[in-house]
Motif scaffolding. Sequence first.
Motif, PDB file in Angstrom:
ATOM      1  N   VAL A  94     -38.159 -40.305  -6.329  1.00 22.08           N
ATOM      2  CA  VAL A  94     -38.703 -39.653  -7.516  1.00 22.08           C
ATOM      3  C   VAL A  94     -38.541 -38.153  -7.339  1.00 22.08           C
ATOM      4  CG1 VAL A  94     -40.788 -39.253  -8.881  1.00 22.08           C
ATOM      5  CG2 VAL A  94     -40.423 -41.467  -7.818  1.00 22.08           C
ATOM      6  N   THR A  95     -38.024 -37.486  -8.369  1.00 24.99           N
ATOM      7  CA  THR A  95     -37.940 -36.027  -8.342  1.00 24.99           C
ATOM      8  C   THR A  95     -39.321 -35.481  -8.677  1.00 24.99           C
ATOM      9  OG1 THR A  95     -35.624 -36.069  -9.000  1.00 24.99           O
ATOM     10  CG2 THR A  95     -36.808 -34.006  -9.316  1.00 24.99           C
ATOM     11  N   VAL A  96     -39.943 -34.827  -7.700  1.00 21.89           N
ATOM     12  CA  VAL A  96     -41.308 -34.338  -7.873  1.00 21.89           C
ATOM     13  C   VAL A  96     -41.363 -32.867  -8.265  1.00 21.89           C
ATOM     14  CG1 VAL A  96     -42.397 -36.062  -6.395  1.00 21.89           C
ATOM     15  CG2 VAL A  96     -41.517 -33.964  -5.383  1.00 21.89           C
ATOM     16  N   CYS A  97     -40.245 -32.160  -8.103  1.00 26.92           N
ATOM     17  CA  CYS A  97     -40.223 -30.738  -8.428  1.00 26.92           C
ATOM     18  C   CYS A  97     -38.812 -30.359  -8.862  1.00 26.92           C
ATOM     19  CB  CYS A  97     -40.644 -29.925  -7.206  1.00 26.92           C
ATOM     20  SG  CYS A  97     -40.507 -28.151  -7.420  1.00 26.92           S
ATOM     21  N   ARG A  98     -38.704 -29.632  -9.968  1.00 26.75           N
ATOM     22  CA  ARG A  98     -37.423 -29.093 -10.420  1.00 26.75           C
ATOM     23  C   ARG A  98     -37.710 -27.724 -11.019  1.00 26.75           C
ATOM     24  NH1 ARG A  98     -32.509 -31.037 -11.241  1.00 26.75           N
ATOM     25  NH2 ARG A  98     -33.181 -33.190 -10.963  1.00 26.75           N
ATOM     26  N   VAL A  99     -37.139 -26.690 -10.403  1.00 32.32           N
ATOM     27  CA  VAL A  99     -37.392 -25.317 -10.821  1.00 32.32           C
ATOM     28  C   VAL A  99     -36.054 -24.593 -10.927  1.00 32.32           C
ATOM     29  CG1 VAL A  99     -38.506 -23.159 -10.160  1.00 32.32           C
ATOM     30  CG2 VAL A  99     -39.594 -25.308  -9.606  1.00 32.32           C
ATOM     31  N   SER A 100     -35.899 -23.814 -11.969  1.00 31.37           N
ATOM     32  CA  SER A 100     -34.704 -22.999 -12.119  1.00 31.37           C
ATOM     33  C   SER A 100     -34.760 -21.848 -11.110  1.00 31.37           C
ATOM     34  CB  SER A 100     -34.610 -22.441 -13.532  1.00 31.37           C
ATOM     35  OG  SER A 100     -33.522 -21.557 -13.637  1.00 31.37           O
ATOM     36  N   THR A 101     -33.618 -21.506 -10.543  1.00 28.78           N
ATOM     37  CA  THR A 101     -33.603 -20.417  -9.558  1.00 28.78           C
ATOM     38  C   THR A 101     -33.906 -19.072 -10.207  1.00 28.78           C
ATOM     39  OG1 THR A 101     -31.194 -20.256  -9.800  1.00 28.78           O
ATOM     40  CG2 THR A 101     -32.046 -21.576  -7.967  1.00 28.78           C
ATOM     41  N   ALA A 102     -33.770 -18.988 -11.526  1.00 28.10           N
ATOM     42  CA  ALA A 102     -34.102 -17.740 -12.217  1.00 28.10           C
ATOM     43  C   ALA A 102     -35.600 -17.474 -12.184  1.00 28.10           C
ATOM     44  CB  ALA A 102     -33.614 -17.805 -13.660  1.00 28.10           C
ATOM     45  N   GLU A 103     -36.406 -18.493 -11.951  1.00 28.58           N
ATOM     46  CA  GLU A 103     -37.860 -18.344 -11.922  1.00 28.58           C
ATOM     47  C   GLU A 103     -38.397 -18.062 -10.526  1.00 28.58           C
ATOM     48  OE1 GLU A 103     -39.056 -22.028 -13.580  1.00 28.58           O
ATOM     49  OE2 GLU A 103     -38.241 -21.568 -15.546  1.00 28.58           O
ATOM     50  N   MET A 104     -37.534 -18.029  -9.520  1.00 30.60           N
ATOM     51  CA  MET A 104     -37.963 -17.793  -8.140  1.00 30.60           C
ATOM     52  C   MET A 104     -38.119 -16.298  -7.888  1.00 30.60           C
ATOM     53  SD  MET A 104     -35.590 -20.472  -6.118  1.00 30.60           S
ATOM     54  CE  MET A 104     -35.567 -22.171  -6.582  1.00 30.60           C
ATOM     55  N   VAL A 105     -39.170 -15.949  -7.159  1.00 28.33           N
ATOM     56  CA  VAL A 105     -39.462 -14.550  -6.888  1.00 28.33           C
ATOM     57  C   VAL A 105     -39.122 -14.185  -5.444  1.00 28.33           C
ATOM     58  CG1 VAL A 105     -41.288 -12.819  -6.801  1.00 28.33           C
ATOM     59  CG2 VAL A 105     -41.237 -14.488  -8.659  1.00 28.33           C
ATOM     60  N   SER A 106     -39.569 -14.988  -4.482  1.00 24.29           N
ATOM     61  CA  SER A 106     -39.321 -14.639  -3.079  1.00 24.29           C
ATOM     62  C   SER A 106     -39.305 -15.890  -2.210  1.00 24.29           C
ATOM     63  CB  SER A 106     -40.393 -13.667  -2.563  1.00 24.29           C
ATOM     64  OG  SER A 106     -41.636 -14.324  -2.505  1.00 24.29           O
ATOM     65  N   LEU A 107     -38.678 -15.732  -1.041  1.00 19.10           N
ATOM     66  CA  LEU A 107     -38.627 -16.773  -0.023  1.00 19.10           C
ATOM     67  C   LEU A 107     -38.945 -16.106   1.305  1.00 19.10           C
ATOM     68  CD1 LEU A 107     -37.837 -19.735   0.725  1.00 19.10           C
ATOM     69  CD2 LEU A 107     -35.564 -18.836   1.217  1.00 19.10           C
ATOM     70  N   VAL A 108     -40.074 -16.495   1.900  1.00 21.84           N
ATOM     71  CA  VAL A 108     -40.512 -15.896   3.157  1.00 21.84           C
ATOM     72  C   VAL A 108     -40.937 -16.997   4.118  1.00 21.84           C
ATOM     73  CG1 VAL A 108     -41.269 -13.724   2.105  1.00 21.84           C
ATOM     74  CG2 VAL A 108     -42.867 -15.608   2.307  1.00 21.84           C
ATOM     75  N   PRO A 109     -40.885 -16.721   5.436  1.00 19.19           N
ATOM     76  CA  PRO A 109     -41.419 -17.715   6.381  1.00 19.19           C
ATOM     77  C   PRO A 109     -42.906 -17.941   6.096  1.00 19.19           C
ATOM     78  CG  PRO A 109     -40.162 -16.047   7.540  1.00 19.19           C
ATOM     79  CD  PRO A 109     -40.298 -15.577   6.123  1.00 19.19           C
ATOM     80  N   ALA A 110     -43.330 -19.182   6.190  1.00 17.48           N
ATOM     81  CA  ALA A 110     -44.723 -19.518   5.874  1.00 17.48           C
ATOM     82  C   ALA A 110     -45.661 -18.937   6.927  1.00 17.48           C
ATOM     83  CB  ALA A 110     -44.898 -21.023   5.800  1.00 17.48           C
ATOM     84  N   PRO A 111     -46.690 -18.201   6.490  1.00  9.90           N
ATOM     85  CA  PRO A 111     -47.681 -17.691   7.441  1.00  9.90           C
ATOM     86  C   PRO A 111     -48.579 -18.817   7.937  1.00  9.90           C
ATOM     87  CG  PRO A 111     -48.308 -17.141   5.202  1.00  9.90           C
ATOM     88  CD  PRO A 111     -46.975 -17.800   5.122  1.00  9.90           C
ATOM     89  N   ARG A 112     -49.309 -18.544   9.008  1.00  8.62           N
ATOM     90  CA  ARG A 112     -50.242 -19.544   9.553  1.00  8.62           C
ATOM     91  C   ARG A 112     -51.265 -19.970   8.506  1.00  8.62           C
ATOM     92  NH1 ARG A 112     -49.176 -22.428  13.779  1.00  8.62           N
ATOM     93  NH2 ARG A 112     -49.523 -21.537  15.806  1.00  8.62           N
TER      94      ARG A 112
END
Length: 170
Positions: A94-112
Amino acid sequence: MIERTLCRCTPPAPRRLPIMLLSAALIAAGLGLWLGLPTTGPWAILRVLSLAVVTAGLYIALRWCFRSYVYTLEQHEDGHIDFAVTEQNGRRQVTVCRVSTAEMVSLVPAPRKLPPGPRYHYCNAPHPRDAFLLTLGEDHGGARILFTPDETMRKLLLSLLPRENGEIFS
């Protein structure tokens, strides 16, 4: 209609033996209490609470042992690119998430400690070491997606983000 798949990432499954042992121990303890305690008197309350222990064991087994996620970047015929998360549970997908890359703001390593706000946990392990936090725009309420991409997908996602956010890992 999807024209082509740019990148597909299937993170390796974590070592499931400790999780399986924990869930089996909880189920066995709960069932042992359920069967061993009297059905009347004050013990009946403890007997009912043993069902909560069995439920916790079943939840752990179903959530962390039998479910996995696959991440995909898909390009459509009109040129826009979607990031999709597919949940695999046995033969069911099942596809649980589908987001356009135009709506992405940032990608960072997850903090603790994850920041407050809406977040979605699409990892194959309870506390992955190499998880990343993908932040979406205000159209999605600043939601965050926690997932574990491989190096290829991470580089491709960073190239699709706005330039000021893509320089974090360069």
